[in-house]
Design a protein around this motif. Sequence first.
Motif, PDB file in Angstrom:
ATOM      1  N   ALA A 544     -22.888  -7.108  49.287  1.00  0.00           N
ATOM      2  CA  ALA A 544     -24.125  -6.461  48.705  1.00  0.00           C
ATOM      3  C   ALA A 544     -24.667  -7.391  47.671  1.00  0.00           C
ATOM      4  CB  ALA A 544     -23.803  -5.413  47.749  1.00  0.00           C
ATOM      5  N   ILE A 545     -23.778  -8.182  47.023  1.00  0.00           N
ATOM      6  CA  ILE A 545     -24.125  -9.377  45.949  1.00  0.00           C
ATOM      7  C   ILE A 545     -24.888 -10.392  47.010  1.00  0.00           C
ATOM      8  CG2 ILE A 545     -23.216 -11.158  44.695  1.00  0.00           C
ATOM      9  CD1 ILE A 545     -20.845  -9.230  43.791  1.00  0.00           C
ATOM     10  N   LEU A 581     -28.450  -6.059  36.995  1.00  0.00           N
ATOM     11  CA  LEU A 581     -28.927  -4.893  37.717  1.00  0.00           C
ATOM     12  C   LEU A 581     -28.282  -3.705  37.013  1.00  0.00           C
ATOM     13  CD1 LEU A 581     -29.484  -6.208  41.412  1.00  0.00           C
ATOM     14  CD2 LEU A 581     -31.340  -6.114  39.592  1.00  0.00           C
ATOM     15  N   THR A 582     -29.131  -2.565  37.167  1.00  0.00           N
ATOM     16  CA  THR A 582     -28.509  -1.372  36.860  1.00  0.00           C
ATOM     17  C   THR A 582     -27.917  -0.779  38.189  1.00  0.00           C
ATOM     18  OG1 THR A 582     -30.424  -0.224  37.643  1.00  0.00           O
ATOM     19  CG2 THR A 582     -30.256  -0.616  35.290  1.00  0.00           C
ATOM     20  N   GLN A 586     -28.827  -1.781  42.156  1.00  0.00           N
ATOM     21  CA  GLN A 586     -27.394  -2.220  42.952  1.00  0.00           C
ATOM     22  C   GLN A 586     -27.432  -1.353  44.312  1.00  0.00           C
ATOM     23  OE1 GLN A 586     -23.966  -2.440  40.494  1.00  0.00           O
ATOM     24  NE2 GLN A 586     -24.742  -4.545  39.634  1.00  0.00           N
ATOM     25  N   GLN A 587     -27.573  -0.025  44.211  1.00  0.00           N
ATOM     26  CA  GLN A 587     -27.491   0.585  45.287  1.00  0.00           C
ATOM     27  C   GLN A 587     -28.501   0.273  46.502  1.00  0.00           C
ATOM     28  OE1 GLN A 587     -25.087   2.890  45.137  1.00  0.00           O
ATOM     29  NE2 GLN A 587     -25.248   3.290  47.294  1.00  0.00           N
ATOM     30  N   ASP A 591     -26.606  -0.110  50.013  1.00  0.00           N
ATOM     31  CA  ASP A 591     -27.058   0.813  51.157  1.00  0.00           C
ATOM     32  C   ASP A 591     -27.305   0.037  52.402  1.00  0.00           C
ATOM     33  OD1 ASP A 591     -26.931   2.904  49.845  1.00  0.00           O
ATOM     34  OD2 ASP A 591     -29.127   3.212  49.233  1.00  0.00           O
ATOM     35  N   PRO A 592     -28.037  -1.229  52.252  1.00  0.00           N
ATOM     36  CA  PRO A 592     -27.987  -1.814  53.890  1.00  0.00           C
ATOM     37  C   PRO A 592     -26.620  -2.414  54.320  1.00  0.00           C
ATOM     38  CG  PRO A 592     -29.727  -2.755  52.297  1.00  0.00           C
ATOM     39  CD  PRO A 592     -28.940  -1.735  51.359  1.00  0.00           C
ATOM     40  N   ILE A 593     -25.681  -2.579  53.322  1.00  0.00           N
ATOM     41  CA  ILE A 593     -24.473  -3.086  54.198  1.00  0.00           C
ATOM     42  C   ILE A 593     -23.866  -1.719  54.639  1.00  0.00           C
ATOM     43  CG2 ILE A 593     -22.075  -4.213  53.274  1.00  0.00           C
ATOM     44  CD1 ILE A 593     -24.744  -6.129  52.945  1.00  0.00           C
ATOM     45  N   LYS A 594     -23.660  -0.894  53.805  1.00  0.00           N
ATOM     46  CA  LYS A 594     -23.159   0.341  54.707  1.00  0.00           C
ATOM     47  C   LYS A 594     -23.696   0.789  55.828  1.00  0.00           C
ATOM     48  CE  LYS A 594     -21.384   2.527  50.094  1.00  0.00           C
ATOM     49  NZ  LYS A 594     -21.150   3.931  49.254  1.00  0.00           N
ATOM     50  N   ASN A 595     -24.866   0.546  55.999  1.00  0.00           N
ATOM     51  CA  ASN A 595     -25.770   1.201  56.922  1.00  0.00           C
ATOM     52  C   ASN A 595     -25.506   0.020  58.211  1.00  0.00           C
ATOM     53  OD1 ASN A 595     -26.866   3.111  55.880  1.00  0.00           O
ATOM     54  ND2 ASN A 595     -28.565   2.294  55.231  1.00  0.00           N
TER      55      ASN A 595
END
Length: 751
Positions: A544-545, A581-582, A586-587, A591-595
């Motif tokens: 995500a980072i 980022l809040t 960050q979500q 989300d794209p990584i989890k997806n």
Amino acid sequence: MGESNLRQYIDDFFDELILYDDYYNGHYYKMLLKTGIDVFLDNENSYTAYEIYRTFFMIYQISHENKSEKHSPNEIKIVKEKNILLDLVKTMKDYEENTGDLIEKQRDHFIHSVNVFLLGLAIYSQNKSYRDKFKQYVLNSPYKKYYRIDGEFSHEEFLYRWGVAALFHDIGYPVEIIGKQLKKFINDGIKSISSSYNADTAIDFKDFNEFNTIVKKDPNFADKYTSVYPEAKFLNLFKPTDIMAHKISTDFKGIDVNQVIKHLDSFVDIMGDSGFIDHGFFSSILVLNSYGYLIQKYAKNNDFFFYPIVDSATAILLHNYYRNVLQKKPFDLKTLHPSQSPLAFLLILCDELQEWNRQPFGVKDKQRSHVNELVINIDDRGMDVEYIVREGAMGLGFSEDKEEFLKTVLSLRSIFKFGLRIITDVSQDNIIRENVHSEAQAPDILLRNVETIAIQIHNQYVETTKQQYEEKLALGEEIDDEFLEKYNNLTTFDELTPQLKIANIRQARSIPNKLDIIGCEIASNDDERDAILRFSKDEILDLAILEHQEWCDEKIGTGWTLGEKDVENLVTPYLVPWDELTEDIQQYDIDPIKNIIPLMDSLGLKVVRTKERLLTFEMHNFYSEYNKSAGHFDDLPSYIKYSNYKQTDFLLRILSELGYDVIDIEDAGETVMSFDEDSIEYLAKREHNEWYKLKVNLGWTYDAVKDDVAKTNPNLVEWDQLDHETKELNRRTFRNLPQLCGNVGLKIVKN
């Protein structure tokens, strides 16, 4: 070690400094230079660095104007001629910044040179032994025009000589840049055909003698110098290499000037034959060419050239040449003592130590360019240097390699009674994460697949947003304006703006690279490897980072800027580091990584561990059978898992050194079933040394008791100091490596 003292040390230097023109002619040059340095220390960048170059080379500008002449307060004197010395600085800066993307591991030398300059001022101000040796060196010279205040030796003599040496020591780096560009271009091209190619390149001067010549304006330029050194009459003192050869033979007793001349005359050919470029060699010649011309043109005292300037230029030559040439046959010089060449001693020391805030050109994420902080303590007893790595990596074994190098080249205890100590404080997982990210080598996706994945990414986004909207309604949650705007703007992929389509395409292209970082890849559903059902929390966070960093690159590259949100004018408040980022924002990267896994599943594909990563697991499990304290791989901390990945990658590289490749078991090639004992010893030793460097750079130290919390390990010693049992365990891994490879569908072949 505590708080860095660099700024205080520089303040100390300027407190003791009196400039000749300030004292006798009412100027405020010291204030101008110190102001520029203070601003630079507050914000290190090319703009503030250039202010220091500009102020220094204007204080010591060589022109027809008498800069010491005091005019009436209302009189402004205009000098239209250009500053040749500053032009050289601008050239280096432009070449470095504009060609950085074409060279691997290309780092800043423009800001670096300013930091070298400042570190030298700090050492001079805090170490009386060095100050005394520099002063004595000047006083012992035939040169008697050195800076004085009321008849006493002035620190300005050091400021001037050191400023020229430090600020100009990399001025010839564009020559090396060009050579590296050529080498990279040739090798990148042919390596893409086959890794068996190994072409070497070098720059060839059609007429090096033309470059190695000071323009002759005054035929009597060197007369006074040769009256002091009669042997110099037989040299060409309009030839920079002859001048520096004489300087070296004067400073280092027992060195034959003709032998040095012969080597310097052939050095360009030697570099060409050996495939390297010593930019210090070219820097020193550029300095002598520039000052030689200016001093002749403006009728300055020629001694000013043959002593302080030649001293500075020769130090520039020696900062690489001493260790690469003079410490080797036929010269065989020992460690450099500061009394032999104080400037060269200090330049080598500061050039090697200046590793903080060095910008790697070509790195797209500029927020991660300045990666290190410095904590420094200097006095007559010793020098402690601590590098604090917040983001990025210093390289494995950095501290030990630096210390060993400096001890080999410099007589450190001649000014530091207790020597020099270098420490690297690295966040545990940063060094691994950075290296894994930078070395990911995933295959490209076919364009038709990029298109399919990009559309599916968008469809997932639409579906997820709709679900979130329905959930908020069902739970009676307040829907903020930003989310409502996002929901109302949902559309099909075809109707997206070009900017949003690019965003989805970029995400699609980056999936293989992201997966490679955590040891995964995309495979068809008929692949025998088990599908990954979910990523770990650490893997999701790391990727995500990285996703946010790539998003920033994409936005900057497509014209977006940082500011209050204004989509129409391409302004976003989110072009900031991940930590700023809040959690809600960050979500969007999480989300794209989890997806990724459900995305691949929807396309009839699956995510699996790469066979190289499976080999990492297999090797760890094999090791655990003999070392019960190793634990299960899944239970290891994230940074240890990454370090094991790195070790496997390193293992594959050292196998290649011995002429082996690790390939898929189905590929053509006869399987190597075993290694001879010499190869096993070589592989085990190299693998242990790499592990040793990695551990040390992560802050581990030796202790008889292993303690993961205190970061101590009894095996943290060189290979030769390991006990027999531990050595044998390392060897056993390589004896069983062919079988371990076979267990994960790989095999070893001779390449």
